[in-house]
Design a protein around this motif. Structure first.
Motif, short mmCIF file in Angstrom:
data_model
loop_
_atom_site.label_atom_id
_atom_site.label_comp_id
_atom_site.label_asym_id
_atom_site.label_seq_id
_atom_site.Cartn_x
_atom_site.Cartn_y
_atom_site.Cartn_z
N VAL A 169 0.82 -1.21 0.00
CA VAL A 169 0.00 0.00 0.00
C VAL A 169 0.86 1.26 0.00
O VAL A 169 0.52 2.23 -0.69
CB VAL A 169 -1.02 0.00 1.16
N ASP A 170 1.98 1.28 0.72
CA ASP A 170 2.81 2.49 0.73
C ASP A 170 3.42 2.75 -0.64
O ASP A 170 3.48 3.88 -1.10
CB ASP A 170 3.88 2.43 1.82
N SER A 171 3.82 1.70 -1.31
CA SER A 171 4.38 1.84 -2.66
C SER A 171 3.32 2.32 -3.65
O SER A 171 3.58 3.18 -4.50
CB SER A 171 4.95 0.50 -3.10
N TRP A 172 2.11 1.80 -3.53
CA TRP A 172 1.04 2.19 -4.45
C TRP A 172 0.63 3.64 -4.23
O TRP A 172 0.46 4.39 -5.19
CB TRP A 172 -0.16 1.26 -4.30
N ILE A 173 0.50 4.06 -2.97
CA ILE A 173 0.13 5.44 -2.66
C ILE A 173 1.15 6.41 -3.25
O ILE A 173 0.81 7.44 -3.81
CB ILE A 173 0.01 5.63 -1.13
N ARG A 229 7.99 8.22 -0.90
CA ARG A 229 7.65 6.90 -0.40
C ARG A 229 7.73 6.88 1.11
O ARG A 229 6.93 6.23 1.78
CB ARG A 229 8.61 5.87 -1.03
N SER A 230 8.71 7.60 1.68
CA SER A 230 8.82 7.62 3.13
C SER A 230 7.63 8.35 3.75
O SER A 230 7.18 7.98 4.84
CB SER A 230 10.13 8.27 3.56
N GLN A 231 7.08 9.34 3.08
CA GLN A 231 5.88 10.02 3.59
C GLN A 231 4.70 9.05 3.59
O GLN A 231 3.88 9.08 4.50
CB GLN A 231 5.58 11.24 2.73
N ALA A 232 4.61 8.19 2.60
CA ALA A 232 3.55 7.19 2.54
C ALA A 232 3.70 6.19 3.69
O ALA A 232 2.72 5.83 4.34
CB ALA A 232 3.58 6.47 1.20
N GLY A 233 4.93 5.75 3.95
CA GLY A 233 5.17 4.83 5.06
C GLY A 233 4.87 5.47 6.41
O GLY A 233 4.30 4.82 7.30
N THR A 234 5.23 6.73 6.57
CA THR A 234 4.95 7.45 7.81
C THR A 234 3.45 7.59 8.02
O THR A 234 2.96 7.44 9.15
CB THR A 234 5.61 8.84 7.77
N GLY A 265 -1.30 5.68 11.26
CA GLY A 265 -2.70 5.26 11.23
C GLY A 265 -3.58 6.09 10.33
O GLY A 265 -4.79 6.09 10.47
N HIS A 266 -2.97 6.80 9.38
CA HIS A 266 -3.73 7.66 8.48
C HIS A 266 -4.13 6.96 7.19
O HIS A 266 -4.70 7.62 6.30
CB HIS A 266 -2.92 8.91 8.13
N VAL A 267 -3.83 5.68 7.04
CA VAL A 267 -4.17 4.94 5.83
C VAL A 267 -5.11 3.79 6.20
O VAL A 267 -4.82 3.01 7.10
CB VAL A 267 -2.90 4.39 5.13
N HIS A 268 -6.24 3.72 5.50
CA HIS A 268 -7.22 2.65 5.71
C HIS A 268 -7.49 1.99 4.36
O HIS A 268 -7.65 2.68 3.35
CB HIS A 268 -8.53 3.20 6.26
N VAL A 296 -4.20 0.00 8.24
CA VAL A 296 -3.23 -0.97 7.73
C VAL A 296 -1.80 -0.49 7.93
O VAL A 296 -1.54 0.70 8.10
CB VAL A 296 -3.46 -1.26 6.22
N LYS A 297 -0.88 -1.46 7.90
CA LYS A 297 0.55 -1.16 7.92
C LYS A 297 1.02 -0.91 6.50
O LYS A 297 0.32 -1.19 5.53
CB LYS A 297 1.32 -2.35 8.50
N ALA A 298 2.24 -0.41 6.38
CA ALA A 298 2.80 -0.09 5.06
C ALA A 298 2.95 -1.33 4.19
O ALA A 298 2.88 -1.25 2.97
CB ALA A 298 4.14 0.60 5.22
N SER A 299 3.12 -2.48 4.79
CA SER A 299 3.35 -3.70 4.02
C SER A 299 2.06 -4.38 3.57
O SER A 299 2.11 -5.40 2.89
CB SER A 299 4.17 -4.69 4.85
#
Length: 142
Positions: free
Chosen positions: A19-23, A32-37, A42-45, A51-54
């Motif tokens: 999900v972090d890579s896709w975002i 990419r690091s902003q997506a992982g952060t 907890g800002h990604v659902h 969900v976690k970054a993985s």
């Protein structure tokens, strides 16, 4: 060579993607690091679950990302692997269901003081509260 032919390379694929890579690849975040952060905070659902970054996303998933005071709601149409694509291609990879951003004039009309004016007087504070709509709530609470 076989990797590129099977669709497991850098191009669009059919298997799940982090999900972090896709975002990042569809330009919802700048890095990419902003997506992982955002995932760690907890800002990604995905489909209503934090969900976690993985976490693996697949076509048809609904992704909600909250960044800079705005929530983006997108439906995954196409998966992009390990590459950041141009804006026109990125726009084809999802369907945007986000509410429109607030108008800039509304954000500035909340009573912003100029720098260097010092501490607001009691009269200034009351005017700012009136502009923000807080004056009525203070009267009823007190």
């Amino acid at each position: 060579m076989a990797e590129a032919a099977s669709g497991n390379g850098n191009g669009p694929g059919t298997g799940p993607v982090r999900v972090d890579s896709w975002i990042w690849s569809v330009r919802l975040t700048k890095t990419r690091s902003q997506a992982g952060t955002a995932c760690r905070a907890g800002h990604v659902h995905v489909n209503g679950e934090r969900v976690k970054a993985s976490h693996q996303v697949k076509a048809g998933d609904e992704v909600r990302v909250r960044l800079e005071g705005r929530e983006r709601i997108v439906k995954v149409v196409q998966l992009l692997r390990k590459q950041r694509v141009g804006a026109p291609v990125a726009a084809e990879a999802y369907i945007d269901k986000s509410p429109p951003p607030p108008a800039r004039a509304d954000a500035l009309a909340a009573g912003v003081r100029d720098r260097g004016l010092g501490r607001p007087t009691k009269r200034d504070r009351r005017e700012m509260e009136r502009l923000r709509g807080l004056a009525e709530s203070r009267r009823s609470a007190g």
